[in-house]
Design a protein around this motif. Structure first.
Motif, PDB file in Angstrom:
ATOM      1  N   GLN A 184     -30.944 -31.683  59.194  1.00 40.34           N
ATOM      2  CA  GLN A 184     -30.595 -30.277  59.381  1.00 40.34           C
ATOM      3  C   GLN A 184     -31.261 -29.646  60.600  1.00 40.34           C
ATOM      4  O   GLN A 184     -30.740 -28.678  61.148  1.00 40.34           O
ATOM      5  N   LEU A 185     -32.415 -30.166  60.985  1.00 40.70           N
ATOM      6  CA  LEU A 185     -33.115 -29.606  62.150  1.00 40.70           C
ATOM      7  C   LEU A 185     -33.096 -30.549  63.341  1.00 40.70           C
ATOM      8  O   LEU A 185     -33.766 -30.303  64.345  1.00 40.70           O
ATOM      9  N   SER A 186     -32.333 -31.628  63.232  1.00 43.45           N
ATOM     10  CA  SER A 186     -32.223 -32.615  64.308  1.00 43.45           C
ATOM     11  C   SER A 186     -30.785 -33.077  64.429  1.00 43.45           C
ATOM     12  O   SER A 186     -30.049 -33.106  63.444  1.00 43.45           O
ATOM     13  N   ALA A 187     -30.423 -33.468  65.642  1.00 42.35           N
ATOM     14  CA  ALA A 187     -29.100 -34.048  65.871  1.00 42.35           C
ATOM     15  C   ALA A 187     -29.173 -35.553  65.615  1.00 42.35           C
ATOM     16  O   ALA A 187     -30.245 -36.151  65.732  1.00 42.35           O
ATOM     17  N   SER A 196     -25.449 -22.640  55.207  1.00 41.36           N
ATOM     18  CA  SER A 196     -25.530 -23.419  53.968  1.00 41.36           C
ATOM     19  C   SER A 196     -26.815 -23.123  53.199  1.00 41.36           C
ATOM     20  O   SER A 196     -26.874 -23.308  51.984  1.00 41.36           O
ATOM     21  N   LEU A 197     -27.845 -22.665  53.906  1.00 37.38           N
ATOM     22  CA  LEU A 197     -29.116 -22.306  53.281  1.00 37.38           C
ATOM     23  C   LEU A 197     -29.127 -20.850  52.797  1.00 37.38           C
ATOM     24  O   LEU A 197     -30.115 -20.399  52.224  1.00 37.38           O
ATOM     25  N   GLY A 198     -28.055 -20.123  53.060  1.00 40.66           N
ATOM     26  CA  GLY A 198     -27.988 -18.720  52.663  1.00 40.66           C
ATOM     27  C   GLY A 198     -28.662 -17.787  53.644  1.00 40.66           C
ATOM     28  O   GLY A 198     -29.024 -16.659  53.292  1.00 40.66           O
ATOM     29  N   ILE A 199     -28.841 -18.231  54.873  1.00 47.68           N
ATOM     30  CA  ILE A 199     -29.506 -17.423  55.891  1.00 47.68           C
ATOM     31  C   ILE A 199     -28.463 -16.788  56.797  1.00 47.68           C
ATOM     32  O   ILE A 199     -27.638 -17.486  57.394  1.00 47.68           O
ATOM     33  N   SER A 200     -28.509 -15.462  56.876  1.00 48.66           N
ATOM     34  CA  SER A 200     -27.631 -14.724  57.781  1.00 48.66           C
ATOM     35  C   SER A 200     -28.505 -14.013  58.815  1.00 48.66           C
ATOM     36  O   SER A 200     -29.736 -14.065  58.748  1.00 48.66           O
ATOM     37  N   GLN A 201     -27.856 -13.315  59.736  1.00 42.14           N
ATOM     38  CA  GLN A 201     -28.607 -12.584  60.762  1.00 42.14           C
ATOM     39  C   GLN A 201     -29.500 -11.509  60.159  1.00 42.14           C
ATOM     40  O   GLN A 201     -30.486 -11.114  60.769  1.00 42.14           O
ATOM     41  N   LYS A 202     -29.165 -11.049  58.965  1.00 42.91           N
ATOM     42  CA  LYS A 202     -29.928  -9.974  58.326  1.00 42.91           C
ATOM     43  C   LYS A 202     -31.011 -10.487  57.380  1.00 42.91           C
ATOM     44  O   LYS A 202     -31.785  -9.696  56.855  1.00 42.91           O
ATOM     45  N   SER A 203     -31.071 -11.784  57.179  1.00 43.09           N
ATOM     46  CA  SER A 203     -32.028 -12.354  56.216  1.00 43.09           C
ATOM     47  C   SER A 203     -33.457 -12.303  56.715  1.00 43.09           C
ATOM     48  O   SER A 203     -33.725 -12.531  57.897  1.00 43.09           O
ATOM     49  N   LYS A 204     -34.352 -12.023  55.784  1.00 43.65           N
ATOM     50  CA  LYS A 204     -35.773 -12.272  56.018  1.00 43.65           C
ATOM     51  C   LYS A 204     -35.979 -13.732  55.643  1.00 43.65           C
ATOM     52  O   LYS A 204     -35.488 -14.178  54.605  1.00 43.65           O
ATOM     53  N   SER A 238     -49.925 -26.527  56.866  1.00 49.26           N
ATOM     54  CA  SER A 238     -50.312 -25.157  57.220  1.00 49.26           C
ATOM     55  C   SER A 238     -49.328 -24.487  58.170  1.00 49.26           C
ATOM     56  O   SER A 238     -49.654 -23.511  58.813  1.00 49.26           O
ATOM     57  N   GLY A 239     -48.134 -25.057  58.298  1.00 52.09           N
ATOM     58  CA  GLY A 239     -47.098 -24.434  59.116  1.00 52.09           C
ATOM     59  C   GLY A 239     -47.063 -24.871  60.557  1.00 52.09           C
ATOM     60  O   GLY A 239     -46.276 -24.355  61.334  1.00 52.09           O
ATOM     61  N   VAL A 240     -47.891 -25.828  60.934  1.00 54.64           N
ATOM     62  CA  VAL A 240     -47.975 -26.184  62.353  1.00 54.64           C
ATOM     63  C   VAL A 240     -46.999 -27.280  62.773  1.00 54.64           C
ATOM     64  O   VAL A 240     -46.932 -27.615  63.946  1.00 54.64           O
ATOM     65  N   MET A 241     -46.241 -27.815  61.856  1.00 50.95           N
ATOM     66  CA  MET A 241     -45.330 -28.894  62.231  1.00 50.95           C
ATOM     67  C   MET A 241     -43.875 -28.484  61.993  1.00 50.95           C
ATOM     68  O   MET A 241     -43.290 -27.800  62.795  1.00 50.95           O
ATOM     69  N   ALA A 242     -43.310 -28.904  60.889  1.00 52.06           N
ATOM     70  CA  ALA A 242     -41.888 -28.710  60.633  1.00 52.06           C
ATOM     71  C   ALA A 242     -41.519 -27.235  60.493  1.00 52.06           C
ATOM     72  O   ALA A 242     -40.482 -26.796  60.991  1.00 52.06           O
ATOM     73  N   ALA A 243     -42.355 -26.448  59.823  1.00 53.43           N
ATOM     74  CA  ALA A 243     -42.053 -25.024  59.672  1.00 53.43           C
ATOM     75  C   ALA A 243     -42.050 -24.331  61.029  1.00 53.43           C
ATOM     76  O   ALA A 243     -41.197 -23.481  61.300  1.00 53.43           O
ATOM     77  N   ALA A 244     -42.962 -24.704  61.895  1.00 56.00           N
ATOM     78  CA  ALA A 244     -43.008 -24.126  63.237  1.00 56.00           C
ATOM     79  C   ALA A 244     -41.755 -24.493  64.030  1.00 56.00           C
ATOM     80  O   ALA A 244     -41.235 -23.680  64.798  1.00 56.00           O
ATOM     81  N   ARG A 245     -41.262 -25.713  63.834  1.00 65.68           N
ATOM     82  CA  ARG A 245     -40.028 -26.128  64.519  1.00 65.68           C
ATOM     83  C   ARG A 245     -38.865 -25.238  64.091  1.00 65.68           C
ATOM     84  O   ARG A 245     -38.116 -24.737  64.920  1.00 65.68           O
ATOM     85  N   MET A 260     -36.609 -22.648  66.277  1.00 60.54           N
ATOM     86  CA  MET A 260     -35.151 -22.783  66.352  1.00 60.54           C
ATOM     87  C   MET A 260     -34.452 -21.482  65.956  1.00 60.54           C
ATOM     88  O   MET A 260     -33.488 -21.075  66.608  1.00 60.54           O
ATOM     89  N   LEU A 261     -34.939 -20.828  64.910  1.00 61.72           N
ATOM     90  CA  LEU A 261     -34.368 -19.547  64.512  1.00 61.72           C
ATOM     91  C   LEU A 261     -34.569 -18.497  65.603  1.00 61.72           C
ATOM     92  O   LEU A 261     -33.643 -17.753  65.938  1.00 61.72           O
ATOM     93  N   ARG A 262     -35.766 -18.436  66.138  1.00 62.97           N
ATOM     94  CA  ARG A 262     -36.058 -17.464  67.196  1.00 62.97           C
ATOM     95  C   ARG A 262     -35.203 -17.728  68.434  1.00 62.97           C
ATOM     96  O   ARG A 262     -34.780 -16.788  69.111  1.00 62.97           O
ATOM     97  N   SER A 263     -34.925 -19.003  68.728  1.00 67.32           N
ATOM     98  CA  SER A 263     -34.108 -19.326  69.907  1.00 67.32           C
ATOM     99  C   SER A 263     -32.673 -18.809  69.745  1.00 67.32           C
ATOM    100  O   SER A 263     -31.983 -18.589  70.742  1.00 67.32           O
ATOM    101  N   LEU A 264     -32.248 -18.595  68.499  1.00 63.69           N
ATOM    102  CA  LEU A 264     -30.926 -18.006  68.243  1.00 63.69           C
ATOM    103  C   LEU A 264     -30.989 -16.482  68.182  1.00 63.69           C
ATOM    104  O   LEU A 264     -29.984 -15.823  67.954  1.00 63.69           O
TER     105      LEU A 264
END
Length: 125
Positions: A48-51, A76-84, A92-99, A103-107
């Motif tokens: 989902q986070l890689s091609a 598919s995850l239920g995330i829209s432009q308005k979602s928190k 601690s968030g420094v690997m996959a969560a940070a990726r 990716m979300l911020r880049s959009l």
């Protein structure tokens, strides 16, 4: 919501935000099944986070997906432009969560944060 939030602040968003467990590595799905925040959806870093790729030496092990593919994943995850969106992982968030945050911020998604301390901090909170 800031870039990095405390576990206590994240817990206050339970039921309001979309929580994503971005555990990665071997047996990631089994690790998620064994222990995760109630209501959190597992995000598969490999699919989902890689091609797709055939040779890591050409594109690296986790090339970014095409933006349209990532948008479909978010839907598919239920995330829209308005979602928190609250993201956590096991490091601690420094690997996959940070990726995924990047990716979300880049959009252009603004309302996304990574939990300081990851899953363990959330469970302790």
């Amino acid at each position: 919501m800031g870039t990095i939030i405390s576990a206590k602040e994240a817990r206050s968003l339970h039921g309001i935000a979309v929580f994503c467990d971005v555990v990665a590595g071997p047996n990631a799905e089994a690790i998620y099944a064994e222990r995760h925040v109630q209501g959190a959806t597992w995000v598969n870093v490999e699919t989902q986070l890689s091609a797709p790729y055939t040779d890591a030496k050409d594109l690296g092990r986790h090339p970014l997906p095409h933006p349209e593919d990532f948008i479909r994943t978010l839907e598919s995850l239920g995330i829209s432009q308005k979602s928190k969106v609250v993201l956590y992982d096991r490091t601690s968030g420094v690997m996959a969560a940070a990726r995924m945050w990047w990716m979300l911020r880049s959009l252009g998604h603004q309302d996304v944060a990574v939990v300081d301390g990851g899953l363990n901090a959330l469970i302790e909170a």
